[in-house]
Design a protein around this motif. Structure first.
Motif, mmCIF file in Angstrom:
data_model
loop_
_atom_site.group_PDB
_atom_site.id
_atom_site.type_symbol
_atom_site.label_atom_id
_atom_site.label_comp_id
_atom_site.label_asym_id
_atom_site.label_seq_id
_atom_site.Cartn_x
_atom_site.Cartn_y
_atom_site.Cartn_z
ATOM 1 N N ALA A 1 -1.585 -2.108 1.347
ATOM 2 C CA ALA A 1 -0.708 -2.957 1.973
ATOM 3 C C ALA A 1 -0.411 -4.261 1.458
ATOM 4 O O ALA A 1 0.494 -5.091 1.453
ATOM 5 C CB ALA A 1 -0.869 -3.073 3.471
ATOM 6 N N LEU A 2 -1.690 -5.018 0.790
ATOM 7 C CA LEU A 2 -1.506 -6.191 0.002
ATOM 8 C C LEU A 2 -0.764 -5.796 -1.461
ATOM 9 O O LEU A 2 -0.733 -6.849 -2.126
ATOM 10 C CB LEU A 2 -3.035 -6.466 -0.350
ATOM 11 C CG LEU A 2 -3.643 -7.136 0.824
ATOM 12 C CD1 LEU A 2 -5.168 -7.563 0.302
ATOM 13 C CD2 LEU A 2 -2.973 -8.315 1.326
ATOM 14 N N GLY A 3 -0.411 -4.594 -1.554
ATOM 15 C CA GLY A 3 0.540 -4.594 -2.857
ATOM 16 C C GLY A 3 -0.148 -3.460 -4.064
ATOM 17 O O GLY A 3 0.435 -3.342 -4.939
ATOM 18 N N HIS A 4 -1.481 -3.121 -3.651
ATOM 19 C CA HIS A 4 -1.933 -2.050 -4.678
ATOM 20 C C HIS A 4 -1.265 -0.684 -4.587
ATOM 21 O O HIS A 4 -1.023 -0.193 -3.425
ATOM 22 C CB HIS A 4 -3.452 -1.940 -4.777
ATOM 23 C CG HIS A 4 -4.193 -0.976 -5.371
ATOM 24 N ND1 HIS A 4 -4.069 -1.049 -6.741
ATOM 25 C CD2 HIS A 4 -4.473 0.334 -5.235
ATOM 26 C CE1 HIS A 4 -4.852 -0.097 -7.468
ATOM 27 N NE2 HIS A 4 -4.929 0.722 -6.398
ATOM 28 N N GLN A 5 -0.697 -0.328 -5.911
ATOM 29 C CA GLN A 5 0.061 0.953 -5.811
ATOM 30 C C GLN A 5 -0.866 2.207 -6.219
ATOM 31 O O GLN A 5 -0.146 3.335 -5.749
ATOM 32 C CB GLN A 5 1.203 0.976 -6.836
ATOM 33 C CG GLN A 5 1.758 -0.604 -6.930
ATOM 34 C CD GLN A 5 3.224 -0.402 -6.586
ATOM 35 O OE1 GLN A 5 3.871 0.653 -7.129
ATOM 36 N NE2 GLN A 5 3.940 -1.225 -5.811
ATOM 37 N N GLY A 6 -1.888 2.192 -6.628
ATOM 38 C CA GLY A 6 -2.442 3.359 -6.903
ATOM 39 C C GLY A 6 -3.706 3.860 -5.964
ATOM 40 O O GLY A 6 -3.616 3.521 -4.976
#
Ligand code: ADP
Ligand code: MG
Length: 158
Positions: A58-63
């Protein structure tokens, strides 16, 4: 201590709470000058890593979010944050954290998520928020407790 209790029926509900907390942290980003430390307490399989995955994504990490069980720490460089996700289950002595160079992890705009934080007592930073996860069959009971002013400000917005 300010606490909030949640009864979460399934894994998506737990991931949704992790996402909500991440969004509150994002919204308070201007206060990010110091390290934000979150402890995750609960038995094996309670959902500490699952919560961390929801939070970090949710903080933006895609993997993927790998469990740091064997590595002790997995780090994520996100646009606005660095997140260090610890699992200290296998830590024999808190001093090992010193040898790992934990001080270098404690920069500004940093979030520490720590599973089994008891094993790093005295070396790991004190928590702003402590999250206790208990089994309730396939559901989970979570108690979020704030231990600092910053932690309280965040929980008040949940
Ligand atoms: P921990 O890191 O606490 O050892 P994990 O997050 O690795 O635990 O594992 C939790 C396990 O429990 C996962 O396999 C997950 O799918 C399962 N699970 C079942 N119900 C829930 C729930 N309500 N919330 C979170 N996880 C759940
Ligand atoms: Mg885990």
């Amino acid at each position: 201590m300010t606490t909030k209790d949640y009864f979460l029926a399934d894994e998506p509900a737990l991931l949704a709470l992790a996402e909500t907390l991440a969004n509150v942290v994002k919204a308070g980003q201007s206060k990010a000058k110091q390290v934000l430390t979150i402890y995750l307490i609960g038995e094996l399989g309670a959902g500490k890593t699952t919560f961390s995955r929801g939070f970090i994504q949710a903080l933006g990490h895609q993997g993927k979010v790998k469990s740091p069980t064997y590595t002790l720490v997995e780090s994520y460089q996100l646009d606005a944050w660095q997140v260090h996700h610890f699992d200290l289950y296998r830590l024999a002595d808190p001093e090992e954290l010193e040898f790992m160079g934990i001080r270098d992890y404690l920069d500004s705009n940093t979030i520490i998520l720590a599973e089994w934080p008891q094993r790093g007592a005295g070396v790991l930073p004190e928590p702003d928020i402590e999250i206790s996860i208990d089994y309730a069959e396939t559901a989970r009971k979570l108690v979020l407790g704030a231990l600092t002013t910053r932690g309280r400000e965040l929980l008040d917005k949940l």
